[in-house]
Design a protein around this motif. Structure first.
Motif, PDB file in Angstrom:
ATOM      1  N   ASP A 172       0.834  -1.209   0.000  1.00 34.33           N
ATOM      2  CA  ASP A 172       0.000   0.000   0.000  1.00 34.33           C
ATOM      3  C   ASP A 172       0.867   1.257   0.000  1.00 34.33           C
ATOM      4  OD1 ASP A 172      -2.215  -1.633   0.118  1.00 34.33           O
ATOM      5  OD2 ASP A 172      -2.598  -1.307   2.257  1.00 34.33           O
ATOM      6  N   ALA A 173       1.955   1.233   0.786  1.00 34.18           N
ATOM      7  CA  ALA A 173       2.845   2.390   0.877  1.00 34.18           C
ATOM      8  C   ALA A 173       3.555   2.661  -0.445  1.00 34.18           C
ATOM      9  CB  ALA A 173       3.871   2.169   1.986  1.00 34.18           C
ATOM     10  N   VAL A 174       3.945   1.597  -1.156  1.00 30.15           N
ATOM     11  CA  VAL A 174       4.599   1.758  -2.459  1.00 30.15           C
ATOM     12  C   VAL A 174       3.623   2.356  -3.462  1.00 30.15           C
ATOM     13  CG1 VAL A 174       5.657   0.539  -4.396  1.00 30.15           C
ATOM     14  CG2 VAL A 174       6.260  -0.096  -2.058  1.00 30.15           C
ATOM     15  N   GLU A 175       2.399   1.841  -3.467  1.00 32.00           N
ATOM     16  CA  GLU A 175       1.386   2.387  -4.375  1.00 32.00           C
ATOM     17  C   GLU A 175       1.179   3.872  -4.135  1.00 32.00           C
ATOM     18  OE1 GLU A 175      -2.319   0.330  -4.188  1.00 32.00           O
ATOM     19  OE2 GLU A 175      -1.614  -1.399  -5.315  1.00 32.00           O
ATOM     20  N   GLU A 176       1.047   4.237  -2.865  1.00 31.34           N
ATOM     21  CA  GLU A 176       0.810   5.638  -2.528  1.00 31.34           C
ATOM     22  C   GLU A 176       2.046   6.490  -2.821  1.00 31.34           C
ATOM     23  OE1 GLU A 176      -0.180   8.437   1.369  1.00 31.34           O
ATOM     24  OE2 GLU A 176      -0.279   6.249   1.534  1.00 31.34           O
ATOM     25  N   GLY A 177       3.225   5.986  -2.432  1.00 34.45           N
ATOM     26  CA  GLY A 177       4.444   6.767  -2.597  1.00 34.45           C
ATOM     27  C   GLY A 177       4.803   7.032  -4.041  1.00 34.45           C
ATOM     28  N   LEU A 178       4.500   6.070  -4.923  1.00 32.52           N
ATOM     29  CA  LEU A 178       4.825   6.226  -6.344  1.00 32.52           C
ATOM     30  C   LEU A 178       3.600   6.601  -7.186  1.00 32.52           C
ATOM     31  CD1 LEU A 178       7.238   3.181  -6.831  1.00 32.52           C
ATOM     32  CD2 LEU A 178       7.847   5.607  -6.663  1.00 32.52           C
ATOM     33  N   ASP A 179       2.462   6.795  -6.500  1.00 32.69           N
ATOM     34  CA  ASP A 179       1.213   7.180  -7.178  1.00 32.69           C
ATOM     35  C   ASP A 179       0.856   6.171  -8.278  1.00 32.69           C
ATOM     36  OD1 ASP A 179      -1.033   8.730  -7.615  1.00 32.69           O
ATOM     37  OD2 ASP A 179      -0.040  10.068  -9.040  1.00 32.69           O
ATOM     38  N   LEU A 180       0.817   4.899  -7.898  1.00 31.10           N
ATOM     39  CA  LEU A 180       0.504   3.818  -8.832  1.00 31.10           C
ATOM     40  C   LEU A 180      -0.961   3.427  -8.722  1.00 31.10           C
ATOM     41  CD1 LEU A 180       3.591   1.504  -8.152  1.00 31.10           C
ATOM     42  CD2 LEU A 180       3.348   3.218  -9.952  1.00 31.10           C
TER      43      LEU A 180
END
Length: 353
Positions: free
Chosen positions: A286-294
């Motif tokens: 979830d953090a990767v999705e949010e951090g990279l706006d995926l």
């Protein structure tokens, strides 16, 4: 200069499903009603259906199979020595299963001049490098390297080393072994963060062939990002009763923050078609999705691996890459990413040939 390619990946897990049994056991272990309720709520949201172990939770276990309940409760929780004896017993069998699936030809075996091993859950010597050389009948002059105790991002570092080898020795092929038996290190504890750490980890092995042959995924570049002020968020130490892990609940937030600030450096600002993100846990993805706006669909392969196998430390990102390789199309670009002690993100850019 010669390029390096992941030609093939094969993966294997032990035969015993343990996730459901662990959840039940952990609920019984926790004494505090509030902690128990929190654990049940968070385990239901973990995104994990199955994890595998060399230890059996079937009662009674089949003959010759190690009973998880006896291992952990028969004489109290086991010493490091007992855990390492189980590693020596289970690891070679799991490795052979993965090597069988890799299905190397006689020509490919003859070309392997280097064996790289990553592991942070068990140690013995002569170790898994010798097991692979003997099982495959490789030349006794094969060069061997152990990349030890680097945690979940070790596979990216092994791929980095394999790329250096192939670029400097274009005729050589590299066999990479990523094998982890995380379930051997379950600890008796009333600390909820520690119990939640054990909730996500399973056992698994990946093996891959890297060479100068233009087939599979081309290894384009690597980048490491260390996050300031986070050295104490992931730790892994050898103690008297196994290997002790600390996995702070702050990790996903720090990952998301770092990716928001530095994600453009890791990706080069390019559009990425394939994402192979290490599924350290649902909150990490979830953090990767949010951090990279995926978009939510981009990490489908990572979430699928988490659901089916949990977090297998260094082997896990290779499971994701294997999944992507099944449907990847020529010309697509990709980014692999793993997180571990430091707090560090190790990334690899690749493309499909």
């Amino acid at each position: 200069m010669t390029s390096a390619y992941i030609n093939r990946i094969a993966t294997a897990v032990p035969p015993h499903k343990v996730h459901g049994a662990f959840v039940e056991f952990a609920v019984q272990m926790l004494k505090d009603d509030r902690m128990r309720t929190l654990f049940q709520r968070m385990s239901a949201r973990s995104g994990i259906d199955d994890r595998y172990s060399g230890l059996s939770v079937v009662q009674p276990p089949p003959q010759g199979v190690v009973d998880a309940y006896d291992f952990y409760l028969g004489d109290g929780f086991p010493s490091t020595a007992k855990r390492m004896k189980m590693f020596e017993r289970f690891a070679p069998t799991l490795l052979r299963s993965a090597l069988d699936k890799l299905a190397l030809t006689a020509e490919e075996k003859a070309g392997i001049r280097h064996v790289l091993v990553t592991c942070c859950t068990g140690l013995y010597a002569p170790g898994l490098d010798f097991e692979a050389i003997d099982y495959l009948g490789l030349s006794p002059s094969v060069e061997r390297t152990m990349i030890g105790f680097m945690g979940c991002y070790a596979a990216i570092n092994a791929l980095k080393q394999a790329r250096h080898i192939v670029r400097s020795e274009p005729g050589d092929s590299v066999l990479i072994i990523n094998l982890e038996l995380c379930t051997l290190h379950f600890q008796e504890t009333q600390n909820l963060n520690e119990v939640l750490s054990f909730l996500v980890f399973g056992d698994g092995c990946s093996v891959s062939l890297i060479s100068g042959k233009e087939e599979g995924f081309a290894l384009d570049s690597f980048h490491a990002l260390q996050v300031d002020g986070t050295r104490d968020l992931i730790t892994w130490n050898v103690r008297d009763l196994g290997f002790d892990m600390l996995l702070s609940g702050r990790v996903p937030g720090e990952i998301g923050k770092a990716l928001r600030e530095h994600g453009h450096i890791l990706t080069g600002g390019d559009a990425i078609d394939l994402w192979a993100v290490h599924p350290g846990g649902r909150s990490v993805l979830d953090a990767v999705e949010e951090g990279l706006d995926l978009s939510s669909s981009v990490l489908a392969s990572s979430r699928s691996i988490l659901k089916r196998f949990g977090n297998m430390s260094s082997a896990t990102v290779m499971f994701v890459l294997e999944e992507l390789m099944k449907s990847a199309k020529a010309g697509q670009s990709g980014c692999a990413m793993s997180f571990g002690p430091g707090l560090t993100a190790e990334t690899m850019r690749f493309h499909v040939v």
